[in-house]
Motif scaffolding. Structure first.
Motif, mmCIF file in Angstrom:
data_model
loop_
_atom_site.group_PDB
_atom_site.id
_atom_site.type_symbol
_atom_site.label_atom_id
_atom_site.label_comp_id
_atom_site.label_asym_id
_atom_site.label_seq_id
_atom_site.Cartn_x
_atom_site.Cartn_y
_atom_site.Cartn_z
ATOM 1 N N UNK A 28 46.463 -0.873 -22.707
ATOM 2 C CA UNK A 28 46.042 0.260 -21.889
ATOM 3 C C UNK A 28 44.570 0.564 -22.166
ATOM 4 N N UNK A 29 43.903 1.181 -21.180
ATOM 5 C CA UNK A 29 42.474 1.433 -21.286
ATOM 6 C C UNK A 29 42.135 2.330 -22.481
ATOM 7 N N UNK A 30 42.896 3.400 -22.683
ATOM 8 C CA UNK A 30 42.567 4.317 -23.777
ATOM 9 C C UNK A 30 42.723 3.651 -25.138
ATOM 10 N N UNK A 31 43.713 2.759 -25.257
ATOM 11 C CA UNK A 31 43.903 2.049 -26.519
ATOM 12 C C UNK A 31 42.759 1.065 -26.772
ATOM 13 N N UNK A 32 42.327 0.408 -25.701
ATOM 14 C CA UNK A 32 41.210 -0.538 -25.834
ATOM 15 C C UNK A 32 39.914 0.197 -26.180
ATOM 16 N N UNK A 63 39.928 1.149 -29.806
ATOM 17 C CA UNK A 63 39.698 -0.019 -30.663
ATOM 18 C C UNK A 63 38.225 -0.435 -30.647
ATOM 19 N N UNK A 64 37.585 -0.382 -29.461
ATOM 20 C CA UNK A 64 36.169 -0.758 -29.360
ATOM 21 C C UNK A 64 35.294 0.207 -30.164
ATOM 22 N N UNK A 65 35.582 1.500 -30.097
ATOM 23 C CA UNK A 65 34.808 2.477 -30.859
ATOM 24 C C UNK A 65 34.956 2.235 -32.363
#
Length: 409
Positions: free
Chosen positions: A330-334, A337-339
């Motif tokens: 999901x976008x929020x999980x990605x 993780x990127x942050x």
């Protein structure tokens, strides 16, 4: 003495224009003319004898001519230049001695011993009581940079100016009455500007501290490392494109060959008279099919599961720079993780390095399969030609070329 004063003005104007370096943006002819003008103002308020007035004005004209030769000890050089000029114009030794003493009084640390020395000291420092004090101070600061290679920060410059104005005193009553009030205003402006600079400096320090804190938290690669990763990744991607292009070429060529084999050779094998073509055709077809299969394997993508857990991110086990590791997330999980990765220098470096490494493994696989494909294709063509030649030889045909023409390939 009046005639000598006129000659002095002409001489000094010409002398400074011809000999003074352009780097002296403060101690130049304009400064000398200002000092002479201030001397004339003070003379009007003083009870000097006529000879003393001329002595004072001549000294004012010559007091900075020594800058044409040197900076340190320029007052002595100014005295020498003035003495040579005055002796040439037959000025008495007594007058020359008095003028020399007045010129020497312009030395910064000199304490005046008489009225003439005090007046020229006041006139030489009259700029501190000018409405254009900031402009004159800026010229002096620039002159120090050009002639002394002395770069001064705004804070240091304000401190030096405030120190000078605070301890400065005018030596004549005329100077005190005319200029002391304005000097106080200039000092107040300096203090105000100093406080402003201090506030700006504190803000800048605070901003730098914040940036340093962020840098400690996120110490991004410097330009050289960024360039290295960018060039390496671009080269890997370019090599991958080249491998895919070569595989597509082989795939297209072999597809054309297999279509010709199926449409022309295979259809003639049901005739018993063409039995000698079975093995050469089989070899030709098999090598072509193998080349097609290998070309497909070389370009066949390999996609991973596309999911990761927070534990994988915390343990730095997942490479977030490869789409195959996150395409099902999901976008929020990605984003989370990127942050996390961008806040960790080691994790960021590790991800870039892994991305480069696995691209290298993919390239190695592609080029190994591609090399095998070209080998199979080349060997298959050679063996097929030899097989056709042998088959034609045993079939009793005159030449292989005629046989090939009869098949209408």
């Amino acid at each position: 003495m009046k005639n000598i004063l006129e000659e002095t003005e002409k001489y000094v104007v010409s002398y400074l224009n011809d000999n003074l370096d352009a780097s002296f943006v403060y101690h130049n002819l304009a400064h000398t003319q200002r000092v002479v003008s201030k001397i004339e103002e003070l003379i009007k308020e003083s009870s000097l004898k006529e000879d003393e007035e001329y002595q004072l004005l001549i000294a004012a004209w010559f007091h900075d001519t020594g800058f044409t030769k040197t900076i340190d000890g320029h007052e002595k050089v100014s005295v020498k230049i003035a003495s040579e000029f005055l002796e040439a114009h037959e000025v008495s030794e007594a007058n020359i001695k008095t003028i020399a003493e007045v010129i020497m009084a312009t030395e910064m640390s000199f304490e005046p011993k008489n009225t003439l020395e005090g007046l020229i000291k006041d006139a030489d420092c009259a700029h501190i009581s000018s409405k254009r004090y900031n402009d004159y101070a800026a010229l002096l600061r620039k002159e120090w940079e050009l002639t002394l290679n002395r770069k001064i920060s705004k804070t240091e410059w304000f401190e030096e100016n405030i120190e000078f104005l605070t301890h400065h005193t005018f030596h004549s009553d005329a100077a005190v009455s005319k200029w002391e009030s304005r000097k106080g205003k200039n000092l107040a402006n300096l203090l105000q500007n100093q406080n402003k600079v201090k506030d700006d400096t504190e803000k800048l320090k605070q901003k730098k501290a914040e940036l340093n804190f962020k840098k400690e938290k996120l110490d991004l690669p410097d330009r050289g490392v960024e360039t290295m990763f960018r060039v390496a990744l671009r080269n890997h991607i370019t090599l991958s494109d080249i491998a895919d292009t070569k595989a597509n070429i082989l795939l297209s060529v072999n597809a054309i060959i297999i279509s010709l084999v199926l449409s022309n050779l295979v259809s003639k094998l049901d005739n018993p008279s063409n039995g000698y073509l079975i093995w050469p055709t089989a070899i030709f077809a098999i090598s072509t099919v193998v080349s097609i299969i290998l070309s497909v394997l070389a370009t066949r993508p390999n996609v991973t599961g596309g999911k990761f857990t927070k534990e994988d991110v915390a343990n730095k086990k997942v490479n977030l720079l490869f789409f195959g590791n996150f395409h099902k997330m999901k976008l929020d999980e990605f984003e989370w993780a990127m942050k996390e990765m961008m806040q960790d220098k080691d994790y960021l470096y590790s991800s870039l390095t892994k991305d480069l490494y696995f691209l290298g493994l993919v390239l190695n696989r592609k080029y190994n399969i591609l090399r095998l494909t070209y080998t199979v294709f080349a060997v298959g063509i050679i063996v097929s030609v030899i097989a056709f030649g042998v088959a034609f030889q045993f079939s009793g045909l005159e030449t292989p070329v005629k046989a090939m023409l009869s098949i209408k390939l």
